[in-house]
Design an enzyme around this catalytic site. Structure first.
Site, PDB file in Angstrom:
ATOM      1  CG  HIS A 253     -21.287 -29.405  16.562  1.00 41.40           C
ATOM      2  ND1 HIS A 253     -21.912 -28.543  15.700  1.00 41.40           N
ATOM      3  CD2 HIS A 253     -22.107 -29.566  17.623  1.00 41.40           C
ATOM      4  CE1 HIS A 253     -23.075 -28.187  16.225  1.00 41.40           C
ATOM      5  NE2 HIS A 253     -23.222 -28.798  17.393  1.00 41.40           N
ATOM      6  CD  GLU A 311     -24.982 -33.601  24.092  1.00 43.53           C
ATOM      7  OE1 GLU A 311     -25.073 -33.322  25.304  1.00 43.53           O
ATOM      8  OE2 GLU A 311     -25.952 -33.778  23.356  1.00 43.53           O
TER       9      GLU A 311
HETATM   10  N1  COA Z   1     -15.507 -39.820  16.745  1.00 43.54           N
HETATM   11  C1  COA Z   1     -14.880 -40.396  15.714  1.00 43.54           C
HETATM   12  N2  COA Z   1     -15.033 -40.020  14.438  1.00 43.54           N
HETATM   13  C2  COA Z   1     -15.875 -39.026  14.193  1.00 43.54           C
HETATM   14  C3  COA Z   1     -16.562 -38.370  15.219  1.00 43.54           C
HETATM   15  C4  COA Z   1     -16.360 -38.806  16.537  1.00 43.54           C
HETATM   16  N3  COA Z   1     -16.983 -38.254  17.561  1.00 43.54           N
HETATM   17  N4  COA Z   1     -17.335 -37.411  14.690  1.00 43.54           N
HETATM   18  C5  COA Z   1     -17.149 -37.469  13.373  1.00 43.54           C
HETATM   19  N5  COA Z   1     -16.270 -38.442  13.074  1.00 43.54           N
HETATM   20  C6  COA Z   1     -15.793 -38.820  11.766  1.00 43.54           C
HETATM   21  C7  COA Z   1     -16.863 -39.665  11.095  1.00 43.54           C
HETATM   22  O1  COA Z   1     -16.685 -41.029  11.345  1.00 43.54           O
HETATM   23  C8  COA Z   1     -16.699 -39.344   9.649  1.00 43.54           C
HETATM   24  O2  COA Z   1     -15.700 -40.148   9.139  1.00 43.54           O
HETATM   25  P1  COA Z   1     -15.987 -41.011   7.810  1.00 43.54           P
HETATM   26  O3  COA Z   1     -16.215 -39.980   6.741  1.00 43.54           O
HETATM   27  O4  COA Z   1     -14.749 -41.802   7.653  1.00 43.54           O
HETATM   28  O5  COA Z   1     -17.220 -41.807   8.106  1.00 43.54           O
HETATM   29  C9  COA Z   1     -16.175 -37.897   9.675  1.00 43.54           C
HETATM   30  O6  COA Z   1     -15.640 -37.664  10.959  1.00 43.54           O
HETATM   31  C10 COA Z   1     -17.251 -36.894   9.409  1.00 43.54           C
HETATM   32  O7  COA Z   1     -18.333 -37.162  10.260  1.00 43.54           O
HETATM   33  P2  COA Z   1     -19.803 -36.815   9.907  1.00 43.54           P
HETATM   34  O8  COA Z   1     -20.660 -37.986  10.248  1.00 43.54           O
HETATM   35  O9  COA Z   1     -19.896 -36.257   8.517  1.00 43.54           O
HETATM   36  O10 COA Z   1     -20.115 -35.657  10.885  1.00 43.54           O
HETATM   37  P3  COA Z   1     -21.544 -35.101  11.079  1.00 43.54           P
HETATM   38  O11 COA Z   1     -21.446 -33.649  10.874  1.00 43.54           O
HETATM   39  O12 COA Z   1     -22.569 -35.812  10.306  1.00 43.54           O
HETATM   40  O13 COA Z   1     -21.795 -35.497  12.575  1.00 43.54           O
HETATM   41  C11 COA Z   1     -21.831 -35.585  14.875  1.00 43.54           C
HETATM   42  C12 COA Z   1     -21.683 -34.677  13.652  1.00 43.54           C
HETATM   43  C13 COA Z   1     -21.966 -34.714  16.110  1.00 43.54           C
HETATM   44  C14 COA Z   1     -23.089 -36.440  14.715  1.00 43.54           C
HETATM   45  C15 COA Z   1     -20.611 -36.495  14.973  1.00 43.54           C
HETATM   46  O14 COA Z   1     -19.446 -35.703  15.130  1.00 43.54           O
HETATM   47  C16 COA Z   1     -20.735 -37.519  16.080  1.00 43.54           C
HETATM   48  O15 COA Z   1     -21.290 -38.599  15.857  1.00 43.54           O
HETATM   49  N6  COA Z   1     -20.208 -37.202  17.318  1.00 43.54           N
HETATM   50  C17 COA Z   1     -20.358 -38.100  18.422  1.00 43.54           C
HETATM   51  C18 COA Z   1     -21.758 -37.979  19.021  1.00 43.54           C
HETATM   52  C19 COA Z   1     -21.951 -36.674  19.789  1.00 43.54           C
HETATM   53  O16 COA Z   1     -21.090 -36.242  20.518  1.00 43.54           O
HETATM   54  N7  COA Z   1     -23.128 -36.081  19.589  1.00 43.54           N
HETATM   55  C20 COA Z   1     -23.485 -34.839  20.247  1.00 43.54           C
HETATM   56  C21 COA Z   1     -23.521 -33.716  19.272  1.00 43.54           C
HETATM   57  S1  COA Z   1     -23.727 -32.146  20.070  1.00 43.54           S
END
Ligand code: COA
Length: 371
Positions: A253, A311
């Protein structure tokens, strides 16, 4: 500060909800999400978000009735929606169908009810159409959750089971009704800040909610649980997914560094369904997959605390109440429209035009060119 993604940037003062990502606490207008969702229904959350206080019994009954009548009016609009509900994606159908509404043709004091009703009625009608069945007319005497379930899934069960399912869905709708400055809420506020109308703001917010990083995750979560099948396969499946560089849906998140408190609310609501004799065999699997996913992600990225988000258990609860998987993201919109509408009002009352800046990193002309 890395401004990419606006992480941590405060863009508004709000009295609507507070997300404490370190402690895993969500407060909606002065109420912790768990008691709010488990003790009150969607109409109460609407009243709270739109007027600042939980309604008394008379006000709640009046709001329920007015929202029921608005659903009936939305149902009456179905023949005029053209091909808006024809597509294969529920969010596309919601975007196209809501775009048929005209804010200037709706009385300002009815706009919130009309939009809230329309999201539920159009989503349910899309689901029926996709199944090759006729849309089911609303029953304005029911609560919003019970009627949405009836219209969308036509559950063929006795009254007691239907009531238990409706209660579980109500808990979901309340838990998902508002959540700080998430991407779709920000989108709605940007549109509202230009003094555009509420229909335009809601249509834009639906576009933002569609994406898999925001509201599009619960469908893939269910697909993941099905692909894993049983707890002993979770480790191998998650490892393979991460090795391919793929994200685990329902994990991580932008704000929470601990487990999303809404996951616990939904787990409780699913347990209550179990107690009513409606067992979801996916709950045990989801808990096992969550444990494996959290451990695997911690091993891979110890500095970035990744835990289950809303989710993850949304997939389990919406499946348990009998909604089809293609309707999951649209059901998120059925809930979140309440928050979007409150934010649109708040933005209009207090906000300025949202117009941030960017840093230009492109080339400059070598010499200043004459006009
Ligand atoms: N699975 C695997 N790795 C994950 C991850 C996940 N669900 N969520 C974050 N990471 C990793 C990313 O790959 C990133 O690694 P990197 O720096 O090597 O690329 C690191 O953790 C940081 O992620 P980041 O993209 O900065 O997090 P964010 O704050 O931008 O994104 C979400 C938050 C929710 C978009 C992200 O956690 C995600 O894509 N989750 C899956 C989709 C989801 O469940 N969405 C519903 C949200 S309520």
């Amino acid at each position: 500060m890395d401004l990419n993604g606006l992480e941590g940037v405060v863009v508004a003062d709000t009295a609507l909800s507070d997300v404490d990502g370190e402690r895993g606490r969500l407060v909606i207008r002065g109420h912790d999400v768990e008691p709010l969702a488990l003790q009150h229904g969607f109409e109460s959350a609407c009243a709270l978000l739109w007027s600042g206080a939980l309604p008394d019994a008379a006000a709640l009954a009046a709001l329920r009735a007015r929202l029921g009548q608005a659903r009936a009016r939305a149902f009456g609009r179905l023949p005029s929606l053209g091909d808006a509900l024809d597509g294969a994606d529920a969010m596309d159908a919601l975007r196209a169908s809501l775009a048929h509404l005209r804010a200037d043709a709706i009385a300002p004091n009815e706009l919130k009810l009309e939009l809230t009703a329309a999201v539920a009625v159009f989503a349910a009608a899309w689901s029926r159409q996709r199944a090759g069945a006729a849309a089911i007319a609303p029953d304005p005497t029911l609560g919003h959750a019970a009627d949405y379930l009836r219209m969308a899934a036509a559950p063929n069960s006795d009254a007691e089971r239907a009531a238990a399912r409706a209660r579980a869905l109500d808990a979901y709708l309340v838990a998902a009704s508002d959540h700080g400055m998430n991407a779709s809420t920000f989108t709605a506020r940007v549109v509202a800040s230009t003094q555009s109308d509420a229909v335009s703001a809601i249509v834009a917010a639906i576009g933002a909610l569609k994406g898999p990083l925001h509201g599009g995750a619960p469908g893939p979560v269910l697909a993941m649980l099905d692909a894993i099948g049983s707890p002993e396969h979770a480790g191998r499946w998650i490892a393979a997914q991460l090795a391919r560089g793929e994200r685990i849906m329902g994990m991580g998140h932008r704000v929470y560094r601990v487990r999303d408190p809404r996951a616990a609310v939904l787990e409780r609501a699913i347990e209550q369904l179990h107690a009513a004799g409606l067992r979801s065999n996916r709950l045990a699997l989801a808990r096992a997959v969550e444990a494996v996913a959290v451990a695997s992600l911690a091993e891979r990225r110890p500095e970035r605390r990744l835990a289950a988000n809303v989710e993850f258990y949304t997939a389990v609860i919406l499946d348990a109440v009998g909604l089809p998987q293609p309707l999951f993201s649209a059901t998120f919109a059925v809930a979140r429209v309440a928050g979007w509408l409150a934010h649109i009002d708040e933005q209009r009352e207090n906000g300025r035009l949202i117009r941030p800046a960017s840093r230009y990193v492109g080339p400059m002309p070598e010499v200043r060119e004459a006009a």
